[in-house]
Design a protein around this motif. Structure first.
Motif, PDB file in Angstrom:
ATOM      1  N   TRP A 247      13.196  -5.151 -26.287  1.00  0.00           N
ATOM      2  CA  TRP A 247      11.935  -4.404 -26.187  1.00  0.00           C
ATOM      3  C   TRP A 247      10.804  -5.226 -25.574  1.00  0.00           C
ATOM      4  O   TRP A 247       9.777  -4.680 -25.178  1.00  0.00           O
ATOM      5  N   ARG A 248      10.981  -6.556 -25.532  1.00  0.00           N
ATOM      6  CA  ARG A 248       9.941  -7.388 -24.914  1.00  0.00           C
ATOM      7  C   ARG A 248       9.886  -7.167 -23.405  1.00  0.00           C
ATOM      8  O   ARG A 248       8.939  -7.553 -22.741  1.00  0.00           O
ATOM      9  N   ARG A 249      10.972  -6.585 -22.868  1.00  0.00           N
ATOM     10  CA  ARG A 249      11.100  -6.527 -21.409  1.00  0.00           C
ATOM     11  C   ARG A 249      10.887  -5.117 -20.871  1.00  0.00           C
ATOM     12  O   ARG A 249      11.786  -4.297 -20.904  1.00  0.00           O
ATOM     13  N   GLY A 250       9.666  -4.885 -20.414  1.00  0.00           N
ATOM     14  CA  GLY A 250       9.380  -3.630 -19.717  1.00  0.00           C
ATOM     15  C   GLY A 250       9.159  -2.437 -20.635  1.00  0.00           C
ATOM     16  O   GLY A 250       8.840  -1.354 -20.158  1.00  0.00           O
ATOM     17  N   SER A 251       9.304  -2.602 -21.949  1.00  0.00           N
ATOM     18  CA  SER A 251       9.155  -1.423 -22.812  1.00  0.00           C
ATOM     19  C   SER A 251       7.678  -1.126 -23.062  1.00  0.00           C
ATOM     20  O   SER A 251       6.814  -2.000 -22.913  1.00  0.00           O
TER      21      SER A 251
END
Ligand SMILES: NC(=O)C1=CN([C@@H]2O[C@H](COP(=O)(O)OP(=O)(O)OC[C@H]3O[C@@H](n4cnc5c(N)ncnc54)[C@H](O)[C@@H]3O)[C@@H](O)[C@H]2O)C=CC1
Ligand SMILES: O=C(CO)[C@H](O)[C@H](O)COP(=O)(O)O
Length: 351
Positions: A247-251
Protein backbone atom coordinates in the motif's frame (compact mmCIF):
# COMPACT_ATOMS: atom_id res chain seq x y z
CA UNK A 1 21.14 33.43 15.11
CA UNK A 2 21.50 32.47 18.77
CA UNK A 3 18.91 30.26 20.50
CA UNK A 4 18.79 28.60 23.91
CA UNK A 5 17.18 25.18 24.34
CA UNK A 6 15.80 23.97 27.67
CA UNK A 7 15.07 20.22 27.54
CA UNK A 8 17.41 18.03 25.53
CA UNK A 9 15.43 14.80 25.21
CA UNK A 10 14.26 13.05 22.04
CA UNK A 11 13.04 16.31 20.52
CA UNK A 12 15.11 19.17 21.99
CA UNK A 13 18.52 17.61 21.34
CA UNK A 14 17.84 16.94 17.67
CA UNK A 15 16.37 20.40 17.12
CA UNK A 16 19.63 21.80 18.50
CA UNK A 17 21.65 19.52 16.20
CA UNK A 18 19.63 20.67 13.19
CA UNK A 19 20.15 24.32 14.17
CA UNK A 20 23.90 23.92 14.69
CA UNK A 21 24.23 22.09 11.39
CA UNK A 22 22.83 25.23 9.71
CA UNK A 23 25.23 27.57 11.53
CA UNK A 24 23.06 28.79 14.43
CA UNK A 25 24.61 29.21 17.89
CA UNK A 26 22.95 27.17 20.61
CA UNK A 27 23.13 27.43 24.39
CA UNK A 28 21.67 24.34 26.05
CA UNK A 29 20.32 23.32 29.46
CA UNK A 30 18.73 20.17 30.86
CA UNK A 31 18.37 18.86 34.39
CA UNK A 32 20.25 15.84 33.06
CA UNK A 33 23.89 16.99 32.91
CA UNK A 34 24.81 14.12 30.54
CA UNK A 35 22.38 15.47 27.95
CA UNK A 36 24.07 18.88 28.18
CA UNK A 37 27.56 17.34 27.92
CA UNK A 38 26.59 15.37 24.79
CA UNK A 39 25.59 18.54 22.95
CA UNK A 40 28.57 20.53 24.24
CA UNK A 41 30.75 17.84 22.65
CA UNK A 42 28.96 18.60 19.37
CA UNK A 43 29.56 22.36 19.56
CA UNK A 44 26.81 23.82 21.78
CA UNK A 45 27.49 26.09 24.75
CA UNK A 46 26.38 24.33 27.94
CA UNK A 47 24.63 25.87 30.93
CA UNK A 48 24.21 24.40 34.39
CA UNK A 49 21.09 26.35 35.36
CA UNK A 50 18.51 28.56 33.68
CA UNK A 51 20.22 31.61 35.22
CA UNK A 52 23.53 30.51 33.67
CA UNK A 53 21.69 29.97 30.37
CA UNK A 54 20.24 33.49 30.41
CA UNK A 55 23.63 34.98 31.26
CA UNK A 56 25.14 33.32 28.19
CA UNK A 57 22.63 34.86 25.79
CA UNK A 58 22.79 38.14 23.88
CA UNK A 59 19.68 40.35 23.87
CA UNK A 60 17.13 39.79 22.43
CA UNK A 61 17.25 36.46 24.28
CA UNK A 62 15.33 33.62 22.65
CA UNK A 63 14.68 30.53 24.80
CA UNK A 64 12.92 27.43 23.43
CA UNK A 65 11.44 24.98 25.98
CA UNK A 66 11.15 21.33 24.90
CA UNK A 67 10.16 19.58 28.10
CA UNK A 68 7.31 17.18 28.98
CA UNK A 69 4.06 19.14 28.68
CA UNK A 70 3.20 18.52 32.34
CA UNK A 71 6.38 20.43 33.36
CA UNK A 72 6.08 23.31 30.91
CA UNK A 73 4.23 25.59 33.35
CA UNK A 74 6.87 25.36 36.08
CA UNK A 75 9.78 25.50 33.62
CA UNK A 76 8.21 28.57 31.93
CA UNK A 77 8.02 30.30 35.33
CA UNK A 78 11.64 29.40 36.09
CA UNK A 79 12.90 30.68 32.73
CA UNK A 80 10.72 33.80 32.64
CA UNK A 81 12.18 34.80 36.02
CA UNK A 82 15.62 35.20 34.43
CA UNK A 83 14.46 36.92 31.21
CA UNK A 84 14.17 40.65 30.56
CA UNK A 85 11.62 42.84 28.85
CA UNK A 86 11.65 42.18 25.09
CA UNK A 87 13.01 38.62 25.40
CA UNK A 88 11.16 35.74 23.74
CA UNK A 89 10.10 32.48 25.38
CA UNK A 90 9.04 29.65 23.06
CA UNK A 91 7.16 26.49 24.06
CA UNK A 92 7.66 23.76 21.47
CA UNK A 93 6.14 20.93 23.55
CA UNK A 94 2.66 19.47 23.28
CA UNK A 95 1.01 21.98 25.61
CA UNK A 96 -2.68 22.69 25.87
CA UNK A 97 -3.41 25.88 23.85
CA UNK A 98 -5.49 27.17 26.78
CA UNK A 99 -2.31 27.29 28.90
CA UNK A 100 -0.64 29.33 26.12
CA UNK A 101 -3.45 31.87 26.08
CA UNK A 102 -3.16 32.35 29.85
CA UNK A 103 0.65 32.22 29.97
CA UNK A 104 1.09 34.65 27.06
CA UNK A 105 -1.18 37.21 28.72
CA UNK A 106 0.68 36.93 32.05
CA UNK A 107 4.10 37.22 30.39
CA UNK A 108 2.98 40.10 28.16
CA UNK A 109 2.38 42.12 31.34
CA UNK A 110 6.05 41.55 32.20
CA UNK A 111 7.10 42.58 28.65
CA UNK A 112 8.12 39.04 27.66
CA UNK A 113 6.97 37.71 24.30
CA UNK A 114 5.60 34.17 24.43
CA UNK A 115 5.40 32.00 21.32
CA UNK A 116 3.72 28.59 21.13
CA UNK A 117 5.14 26.29 18.48
CA UNK A 118 3.31 23.04 17.82
CA UNK A 119 6.09 20.77 16.60
CA UNK A 120 5.54 17.62 14.57
CA UNK A 121 8.19 15.25 13.28
CA UNK A 122 9.12 13.05 16.22
CA UNK A 123 12.44 11.29 16.36
CA UNK A 124 12.85 11.52 12.57
CA UNK A 125 12.90 15.33 12.68
CA UNK A 126 16.67 15.72 12.64
CA UNK A 127 16.80 14.48 9.06
CA UNK A 128 13.26 15.17 7.81
CA UNK A 129 12.78 18.52 9.55
CA UNK A 130 9.91 19.46 11.86
CA UNK A 131 6.53 20.83 10.81
CA UNK A 132 6.01 23.99 12.89
CA UNK A 133 2.66 25.53 13.84
CA UNK A 134 3.26 28.93 15.42
CA UNK A 135 1.14 31.18 17.64
CA UNK A 136 2.19 34.62 18.89
CA UNK A 137 2.72 38.23 17.85
CA UNK A 138 3.88 39.29 14.37
CA UNK A 139 7.02 40.85 15.90
CA UNK A 140 8.05 37.73 17.77
CA UNK A 141 7.33 35.53 14.73
CA UNK A 142 9.46 37.78 12.50
CA UNK A 143 12.30 37.70 15.03
CA UNK A 144 12.46 33.90 15.28
CA UNK A 145 11.74 33.19 11.60
CA UNK A 146 15.41 32.36 10.77
CA UNK A 147 15.41 29.49 13.28
CA UNK A 148 11.96 28.32 12.22
CA UNK A 149 13.16 28.16 8.61
CA UNK A 150 16.09 25.94 9.65
CA UNK A 151 14.11 23.63 11.93
CA UNK A 152 11.34 23.17 9.32
CA UNK A 153 11.72 20.61 6.51
CA UNK A 154 11.94 23.19 3.70
CA UNK A 155 10.30 22.57 0.36
CA UNK A 156 12.31 19.36 -0.13
CA UNK A 157 11.15 16.99 -2.83
CA UNK A 158 7.46 17.77 -2.38
CA UNK A 159 6.06 19.17 -5.61
CA UNK A 160 4.43 22.59 -5.41
CA UNK A 161 0.66 22.56 -5.20
CA UNK A 162 -0.80 23.37 -8.63
CA UNK A 163 -1.58 27.09 -8.86
CA UNK A 164 1.03 28.13 -6.30
CA UNK A 165 3.60 30.23 -8.17
CA UNK A 166 6.14 32.87 -7.26
CA UNK A 167 8.11 33.04 -4.02
CA UNK A 168 7.81 30.11 -1.65
CA UNK A 169 5.54 30.87 1.28
CA UNK A 170 6.36 29.79 4.87
CA UNK A 171 3.76 27.00 4.81
CA UNK A 172 5.39 25.57 1.67
CA UNK A 173 8.62 25.38 3.67
CA UNK A 174 7.01 23.68 6.67
CA UNK A 175 6.27 26.48 9.15
CA UNK A 176 3.28 28.78 9.55
CA UNK A 177 2.26 31.70 11.73
CA UNK A 178 -1.21 30.35 12.52
CA UNK A 179 -2.42 33.31 14.60
CA UNK A 180 -2.10 34.87 18.07
CA UNK A 181 -0.94 33.06 21.20
CA UNK A 182 -2.46 29.59 21.46
CA UNK A 183 -3.17 29.28 17.73
CA UNK A 184 -0.03 27.22 17.12
CA UNK A 185 -0.87 24.63 19.72
CA UNK A 186 -4.54 24.68 18.70
CA UNK A 187 -3.49 23.62 15.19
CA UNK A 188 -1.07 21.02 16.62
CA UNK A 189 -3.85 19.69 18.86
CA UNK A 190 -6.12 19.12 15.86
CA UNK A 191 -3.16 17.62 13.96
CA UNK A 192 -2.77 15.04 16.72
CA UNK A 193 -6.52 14.42 16.81
CA UNK A 194 -6.29 13.61 13.09
CA UNK A 195 -3.20 11.48 13.81
CA UNK A 196 -5.32 9.31 16.17
CA UNK A 197 -7.97 8.92 13.45
CA UNK A 198 -5.54 7.92 10.69
CA UNK A 199 -3.70 5.57 13.03
CA UNK A 200 -6.95 3.95 14.12
CA UNK A 201 -8.17 3.42 10.56
CA UNK A 202 -4.90 1.80 9.46
CA UNK A 203 -4.96 -0.39 12.58
CA UNK A 204 -8.62 -1.41 12.16
CA UNK A 205 -8.17 -2.20 8.45
CA UNK A 206 -5.11 -4.35 9.11
CA UNK A 207 -6.98 -6.14 11.90
CA UNK A 208 -9.78 -6.99 9.46
CA UNK A 209 -7.20 -8.35 7.01
CA UNK A 210 -5.63 -10.32 9.86
CA UNK A 211 -9.03 -11.97 10.39
CA UNK A 212 -9.74 -12.68 6.71
CA UNK A 213 -9.01 -16.35 7.53
CA UNK A 214 -11.78 -16.48 10.16
CA UNK A 215 -13.43 -19.31 8.21
CA UNK A 216 -10.37 -21.49 8.80
CA UNK A 217 -10.53 -20.79 12.55
CA UNK A 218 -14.32 -21.20 12.75
CA UNK A 219 -14.10 -24.31 14.93
CA UNK A 220 -12.48 -22.29 17.71
CA UNK A 221 -15.55 -20.07 18.17
CA UNK A 222 -17.44 -20.54 21.41
CA UNK A 223 -21.02 -21.70 21.10
CA UNK A 224 -22.17 -18.34 22.49
CA UNK A 225 -20.77 -16.39 19.51
CA UNK A 226 -22.91 -16.22 16.37
CA UNK A 227 -21.45 -18.68 13.86
CA UNK A 228 -19.71 -17.40 10.76
CA UNK A 229 -22.43 -17.88 8.17
CA UNK A 230 -20.27 -18.30 5.10
CA UNK A 231 -16.85 -19.53 6.25
CA UNK A 232 -15.91 -20.25 2.63
CA UNK A 233 -15.63 -16.49 2.04
CA UNK A 234 -13.12 -16.02 4.86
CA UNK A 235 -10.35 -18.38 3.90
CA UNK A 236 -7.68 -15.77 3.05
CA UNK A 237 -4.37 -16.03 4.90
CA UNK A 238 -3.50 -12.39 4.20
CA UNK A 239 0.06 -11.32 5.04
CA UNK A 240 -0.44 -7.91 6.67
CA UNK A 241 3.27 -7.13 6.55
CA UNK A 242 3.28 -7.53 2.78
CA UNK A 243 0.03 -5.63 2.28
CA UNK A 244 1.26 -2.67 4.34
CA UNK A 245 4.40 -2.61 2.19
CA UNK A 246 2.30 -2.88 -0.97
CA UNK A 247 0.00 0.00 0.00
CA UNK A 248 3.00 2.33 0.31
CA UNK A 249 3.36 2.19 -3.46
CA UNK A 250 0.94 4.26 -5.47
CA UNK A 251 -2.10 3.56 -3.30
CA UNK A 252 -4.56 6.26 -2.28
CA UNK A 253 -3.80 5.62 1.40
CA UNK A 254 -0.02 5.80 1.16
CA UNK A 255 1.27 8.01 3.98
CA UNK A 256 4.13 8.37 6.46
CA UNK A 257 2.08 6.57 9.12
CA UNK A 258 1.68 3.67 6.69
CA UNK A 259 5.44 3.75 6.00
CA UNK A 260 6.06 3.45 9.75
CA UNK A 261 3.48 0.65 10.05
CA UNK A 262 5.19 -1.30 7.26
CA UNK A 263 8.56 -0.81 8.97
CA UNK A 264 7.17 -2.02 12.31
CA UNK A 265 5.53 -5.10 10.76
CA UNK A 266 8.71 -5.89 8.84
CA UNK A 267 10.70 -5.83 12.09
CA UNK A 268 8.11 -7.83 14.02
CA UNK A 269 5.27 -9.29 11.89
CA UNK A 270 3.24 -10.57 14.87
CA UNK A 271 3.93 -7.44 16.95
CA UNK A 272 4.97 -9.70 19.80
CA UNK A 273 5.82 -7.78 22.93
CA UNK A 274 3.23 -5.06 22.40
CA UNK A 275 0.37 -5.49 24.85
CA UNK A 276 -2.09 -3.54 22.71
CA UNK A 277 -2.71 -0.96 25.43
CA UNK A 278 -2.49 2.42 23.74
CA UNK A 279 -1.59 5.54 25.73
CA UNK A 280 -2.66 9.09 24.99
CA UNK A 281 -0.90 12.27 26.07
CA UNK A 282 -3.93 14.54 25.99
CA UNK A 283 -4.14 16.15 22.56
CA UNK A 284 -6.91 13.84 21.35
CA UNK A 285 -8.99 14.64 24.45
CA UNK A 286 -8.47 18.38 23.99
CA UNK A 287 -9.48 18.07 20.31
CA UNK A 288 -12.74 16.36 21.19
CA UNK A 289 -13.40 18.85 23.99
CA UNK A 290 -12.83 21.81 21.64
CA UNK A 291 -15.16 20.23 19.09
CA UNK A 292 -17.86 19.85 21.73
CA UNK A 293 -17.30 23.44 22.92
CA UNK A 294 -17.82 24.89 19.43
CA UNK A 295 -20.44 22.33 18.40
CA UNK A 296 -18.52 20.74 15.56
CA UNK A 297 -18.96 17.00 14.88
CA UNK A 298 -15.75 14.94 14.99
CA UNK A 299 -17.12 11.37 15.16
CA UNK A 300 -14.04 9.71 13.69
CA UNK A 301 -11.61 11.56 15.95
CA UNK A 302 -13.77 10.88 19.02
CA UNK A 303 -14.11 7.17 18.17
CA UNK A 304 -10.35 6.83 17.73
CA UNK A 305 -9.77 8.48 21.12
CA UNK A 306 -12.32 6.21 22.82
CA UNK A 307 -10.71 3.21 21.13
CA UNK A 308 -7.51 4.05 23.02
CA UNK A 309 -9.43 4.13 26.31
CA UNK A 310 -10.96 0.73 25.47
CA UNK A 311 -7.51 -0.68 24.70
CA UNK A 312 -6.65 0.01 28.33
CA UNK A 313 -9.72 -1.89 29.60
CA UNK A 314 -11.51 1.34 30.50
CA UNK A 315 -14.58 -0.33 28.96
CA UNK A 316 -14.30 -3.42 31.15
CA UNK A 317 -17.09 -2.52 33.55
CA UNK A 318 -19.38 -1.53 30.66
CA UNK A 319 -18.79 -4.91 29.04
CA UNK A 320 -19.35 -6.71 32.33
CA UNK A 321 -22.67 -4.83 32.63
CA UNK A 322 -23.59 -6.02 29.11
CA UNK A 323 -22.79 -9.61 30.04
CA UNK A 324 -24.72 -9.26 33.28
CA UNK A 325 -27.81 -8.01 31.42
CA UNK A 326 -27.62 -10.87 28.87
CA UNK A 327 -27.40 -13.31 31.76
CA UNK A 328 -30.37 -11.65 33.46
CA UNK A 329 -32.74 -11.50 30.52
CA UNK A 330 -31.71 -14.60 28.58
CA UNK A 331 -29.67 -16.78 30.90
CA UNK A 332 -26.75 -16.34 28.51
CA UNK A 333 -23.57 -17.42 30.26
CA UNK A 334 -20.34 -15.73 29.12
CA UNK A 335 -16.94 -17.38 29.40
CA UNK A 336 -15.43 -16.89 32.85
CA UNK A 337 -12.36 -14.60 32.88
CA UNK A 338 -9.80 -17.45 32.95
CA UNK A 339 -11.31 -19.13 29.86
CA UNK A 340 -11.35 -15.81 27.97
CA UNK A 341 -7.64 -15.44 28.61
CA UNK A 342 -7.09 -18.99 27.30
CA UNK A 343 -9.15 -18.31 24.17
CA UNK A 344 -7.10 -15.13 23.55
CA UNK A 345 -3.86 -17.06 23.92
CA UNK A 346 -5.11 -19.74 21.45
CA UNK A 347 -5.84 -17.04 18.85
CA UNK A 348 -2.42 -15.43 19.36
CA UNK A 349 -0.73 -18.83 18.93
CA UNK A 350 -2.71 -19.49 15.75
CA UNK A 351 -1.70 -16.05 14.39
N1 LIG B 1 8.56 12.58 21.13
C1 LIG B 1 7.74 13.04 20.18
O1 LIG B 1 7.45 12.37 19.18
C2 LIG B 1 7.18 14.42 20.28
C3 LIG B 1 7.18 15.13 21.47
N2 LIG B 1 6.64 16.39 21.50
C4 LIG B 1 6.63 17.16 22.73
O2 LIG B 1 7.92 17.71 22.96
C5 LIG B 1 8.20 17.80 24.36
C6 LIG B 1 9.45 17.03 24.67
O3 LIG B 1 9.25 15.70 24.26
P1 LIG B 1 10.43 14.63 24.22
O4 LIG B 1 11.69 15.27 23.76
O5 LIG B 1 9.89 13.47 23.49
O6 LIG B 1 10.56 14.29 25.79
P2 LIG B 1 11.78 13.61 26.54
O7 LIG B 1 11.21 13.03 27.76
O8 LIG B 1 12.53 12.73 25.59
O9 LIG B 1 12.72 14.85 26.91
C7 LIG B 1 12.37 15.82 27.86
C8 LIG B 1 13.67 16.42 28.40
O10 LIG B 1 13.33 17.48 29.29
C9 LIG B 1 14.25 17.42 30.37
N3 LIG B 1 13.71 18.13 31.52
C10 LIG B 1 12.75 17.71 32.38
N4 LIG B 1 12.52 18.65 33.31
C11 LIG B 1 13.36 19.68 33.04
C12 LIG B 1 13.61 20.93 33.67
N5 LIG B 1 12.92 21.31 34.75
N6 LIG B 1 14.55 21.72 33.13
C13 LIG B 1 15.25 21.33 32.05
N7 LIG B 1 15.06 20.16 31.41
C14 LIG B 1 14.13 19.34 31.91
C15 LIG B 1 14.45 15.93 30.61
O11 LIG B 1 15.63 15.67 31.36
C16 LIG B 1 14.52 15.42 29.18
O12 LIG B 1 15.83 15.41 28.67
C17 LIG B 1 6.95 17.24 25.06
O13 LIG B 1 6.11 18.30 25.41
C18 LIG B 1 6.31 16.36 23.99
O14 LIG B 1 4.94 16.22 24.17
C19 LIG B 1 6.15 17.00 20.39
C20 LIG B 1 6.13 16.34 19.20
C21 LIG B 1 6.61 15.00 19.04
O1 LIG C 1 3.02 14.92 18.96
C1 LIG C 1 3.38 13.80 18.73
C2 LIG C 1 3.35 13.23 17.37
O2 LIG C 1 2.78 14.13 16.47
C3 LIG C 1 3.86 12.98 19.90
O3 LIG C 1 4.52 11.80 19.51
C4 LIG C 1 2.70 12.68 20.81
O4 LIG C 1 3.20 12.09 22.00
C5 LIG C 1 1.68 11.75 20.16
O5 LIG C 1 0.46 11.79 20.87
P1 LIG C 1 0.00 10.61 21.86
O6 LIG C 1 1.15 10.45 22.85
O7 LIG C 1 -1.25 11.13 22.49
O8 LIG C 1 -0.20 9.37 21.02
Amino acid sequence: MQLAMVGLGRMGANIVRRLMRDGHDCVVYDVNADAVAALVAEGAVGADSVADLAAKLEPTRVVWMMVPASLTGSVAEEVAAVLDKGDILIDGGNSNYRDDVRRAAALRERGIEYVDVGTSGGVFGLERGYCLMVGGSDTAFAHIEPVLRTIAPGVGEIERTPGRDGDLTPEEQGYLHCGPSGAGHFVKMVHNGIEYGIMASIAEGLNLLDNADAGVREAEHSAEIAPLEEPEFYQFPIDTEKVSELWRRGSVISSWLLDLTAAALHENPTLNGLAGRVSDSGEGRWTVKAAVDVGVPVPVLAASLFERFSSRDEDLFANQVLSAMRLQFGGHKELPAGDVLEAGARKADAG
